[in-house]
Design a protein around this motif. Structure first.
Motif, PDB file in Angstrom:
ATOM      1  N   ARG A 194       0.915  -1.143   0.019  1.00  0.00           N
ATOM      2  CA  ARG A 194       0.003   0.103   0.036  1.00  0.00           C
ATOM      3  C   ARG A 194       0.914   1.267   0.052  1.00  0.00           C
ATOM      4  NH1 ARG A 194      -5.408  -0.820   3.492  1.00  0.00           N
ATOM      5  NH2 ARG A 194      -5.550   1.340   2.810  1.00  0.00           N
ATOM      6  N   SER A 223       3.938   8.759   6.410  1.00  0.00           N
ATOM      7  CA  SER A 223       3.845   9.919   6.716  1.00  0.00           C
ATOM      8  C   SER A 223       3.499   9.899   7.970  1.00  0.00           C
ATOM      9  CB  SER A 223       2.179  10.379   6.156  1.00  0.00           C
ATOM     10  OG  SER A 223       1.748  11.717   6.954  1.00  0.00           O
ATOM     11  N   ASP A 259       3.803   8.322   0.805  1.00  0.00           N
ATOM     12  CA  ASP A 259       3.444   9.209   1.865  1.00  0.00           C
ATOM     13  C   ASP A 259       1.864   9.224   2.260  1.00  0.00           C
ATOM     14  OD1 ASP A 259       5.999  10.480   1.996  1.00  0.00           O
ATOM     15  OD2 ASP A 259       5.649  11.475   0.248  1.00  0.00           O
ATOM     16  N   ASP A 260       1.233   8.187   1.654  1.00  0.00           N
ATOM     17  CA  ASP A 260      -0.409   8.251   1.909  1.00  0.00           C
ATOM     18  C   ASP A 260      -0.696   7.391   3.383  1.00  0.00           C
ATOM     19  OD1 ASP A 260      -2.975   8.725   1.058  1.00  0.00           O
ATOM     20  OD2 ASP A 260      -3.162   6.432   1.161  1.00  0.00           O
ATOM     21  N   VAL A 261       0.230   6.472   3.444  1.00  0.00           N
ATOM     22  CA  VAL A 261       0.113   5.580   4.628  1.00  0.00           C
ATOM     23  C   VAL A 261       0.858   6.248   5.942  1.00  0.00           C
ATOM     24  CG1 VAL A 261       0.620   3.284   5.717  1.00  0.00           C
ATOM     25  CG2 VAL A 261      -0.114   3.483   3.615  1.00  0.00           C
ATOM     26  N   LYS A 288       1.012   4.198  -2.895  1.00  0.00           N
ATOM     27  CA  LYS A 288       0.830   5.486  -2.696  1.00  0.00           C
ATOM     28  C   LYS A 288       1.679   6.151  -1.482  1.00  0.00           C
ATOM     29  CE  LYS A 288      -4.249   5.250  -3.390  1.00  0.00           C
ATOM     30  NZ  LYS A 288      -5.655   5.614  -2.843  1.00  0.00           N
TER      31      LYS A 288
END
Length: 337
Positions: A158, A193, A164-166, A162
Motif C-alpha cells: 500500500r 507519513s 506518503d499516504d500511509v 501511494k
C-alpha cells in the motif's frame, strides 16, 4: 614452692565479662568494617531515573532496587528526575561525586540524544562509565483492525502504491516510535507519513480510534489492546519473536531484513569511579538480574534480561546503538523541532 596470692573476690567474674566483651567486639568488627567499607561509607545508593514514575525506566528501577540493596548490603532508593528526554537526570549524575552512591538508570534515548540534540549538558562518551544494560524490550508494529492490512507485506504494498499516504503515529519527533518508523521506511524502501503526538498514550488512542492506521507500540502497553482485538499486531521489532506474542513474526520473517529496534535500560555511573567500586556495583546488578522474581517481572513486561550483563558488553551495545541511530537521524534529517 612459690605460693601465689588468692584471686580477689569478683575478679573472676570481671575477667569473664572482659573476655565476653572482647569476643563480642571481635565478632562485631567485621560488620563494622564491612559497613565502613561500603559504597560511600555505607550511605544510601540513589538510582536517578530519567523518566517519570510509572514509566518503563521507573518500573525497571523499582524492580532492581530491592535486590541490588540486598546484594550490596546497603540501601538503594529511586529518584525520578524527568525532563528533556533524559537530559536532566543525566546531567545531574554527570556532576555527582563518583563514589558509587549516585547512578543513572536511563532508557534507549541515551544513545539517541547525542545525535538528536545539537548540544547536551554533558558528553555521553566521557561523562559516564556504563555498568550494565538491564533488559531489552521489543516494540510491535500494530494497525487499526479496520485498516485492512493483514501483514507487513500488505503495508509495504500500500505504501509503494501511494507514497506518503500511509501514516504512522509516534509520541513525538525523535521519539522511539518515530525512529522505528524511519528505519522501517529505509529497510522496506517505502515512504510513510509521520504523525507526531505529545506522548504515547494519545498516539495509541488515535490508532485504536482509527484516526491513524499504524503505530510502533511498546509490547507491554499494547498487549491488552491486542488481546482485546482493538489492535492488530503485524510484526515485532526484535530479532527473535516476543515471548508474549509467539504467533507474531519478526520484521525479518515478515519480509524486512536487517531491522531490529529495541528499547532498553542502561545503568551508568559518573566517570572517575574507582575500579573496585565499579566491580562491586556490576556484581550487585548481575546478582539482582539472576533473581527468579526479577526475571519473572521483566518477562511480564515483555522484556528479556540482557544476554551478557557485564560492563564491557554494555559499553559495546551502547556504542552500537549510538552509531545506528546517528546514521538514521543524519540520513533522514530528523530534528526535535
Amino acid at each position: 614452692m612459690t605460693s601465689f596470692p588468692s584471686t580477689p573476690p569478683g575478679t573472676a567474674t570481671l575477667s569473664r565479662r572482659t573476655a565476653l566483651a572482647a569476643v563480642g567486639a571481635a565478632l562485631a568488627a567485621p560488620w563494622v568494617h564491612a559497613r565502613a567499607a561500603g559504597l560511600g561509607g555505607g550511605r544510601t545508593v540513589t538510582l536517578v531515573v530519567s523518566y517519570p514514575a510509572g514509566g518503563g525506566a521507573d518500573l525497571m528501577a523499582r524492580i532492581l532496587a530491592p535486590r541490588m540493596a540486598e546484594a550490596l548490603g546497603q540501601g538503594v532508593v529511586v529518584d525520578n528526575k524527568p525532563g528533556a528526554s533524559g537530559q536532566l537526570a543525566a546531567a545531574a549524575v554527570a556532576r555527582a561525586t563518583p563514589d558509587g552512591t549516585t547512578l543513572l538508570l536511563d532508557a534507549s534515548s541515551f544513545a539517541v540524544n547525542p545525535s538528536l540534540y545539537p548540544k547536551l549538558p554533558y558528553d555521553s562518551n566521557t561523562a559516564f562509565v556504563p555498568l550494565a544494560v538491564l533488559a531489552t524490550f521489543p516494540n510491535v508494529l500494530v494497525c487499526h483492525p479496520g485498516f485492512g492490512a493483514q501483514s507487513v507485506k500488505d503495508v509495504i504494498a500500500r505504501a509503494k502504491a501511494k507514497p506518503d499516504d500511509v501514516a504512522y503515529a509516534s509520541s513525538g519527533n525523535g521519539s522511539a516510535q518515530h525512529l522505528a518508523g524511519a528505519l522501517f521506511e529505509d529497510r522496506a524502501g517505502v515512504r510513510l507519513s509521520h504523525i507526531p503526538y505529545r506522548g504515547g498514550g494519545p498516539a495509541m488512542n488515535d490508532v485504536m480510534g482509527g484516526q491513524v492506521p499504524l503505530f510502533f507500540a511498546n509490547v507491554a502497553s499494547s498487549l491488552g489492546h491486542i488481546q482485546a482485538g482493538k489492535l492488530r499486531p503485524l510484526a515485532v521489532t526484535s530479532a527473535v519473536r516476543a515471548r508474549s506474542l509467539p504467533d507474531v513474526p519478526t520484521m525479518a520473517q515478515a519480509g524486512v531484513p536487517d531491522y531490529e529496534v529495541l528499547e532498553w535500560n542502561p545503568v551508568l555511573a559518573p566517570a572517575g569511579i574507582a575500579p573496585e567500586v565499579r566491580t562491586q556495583l556490576v556484581g550487585a546488578i548481575r546478582k539482582a538480574l539472576a533473581d527468579s522474581e526479577v526475571l519473572g517481572r521483566i518477562r511480564a513486561l515483555g522484556g528479556d534480561v540482557f544476554a551478557d550483563a557485564t560492563q564491557a558488553s554494555a559499553g559495546k551495545f551502547i556504542q552500537a546503538q549510538q552509531a545506528q541511530w546517528a546514521k538514521v537521524i543524519r540520513d533522514r534529517k530528523i530534528t526535535v523541532g
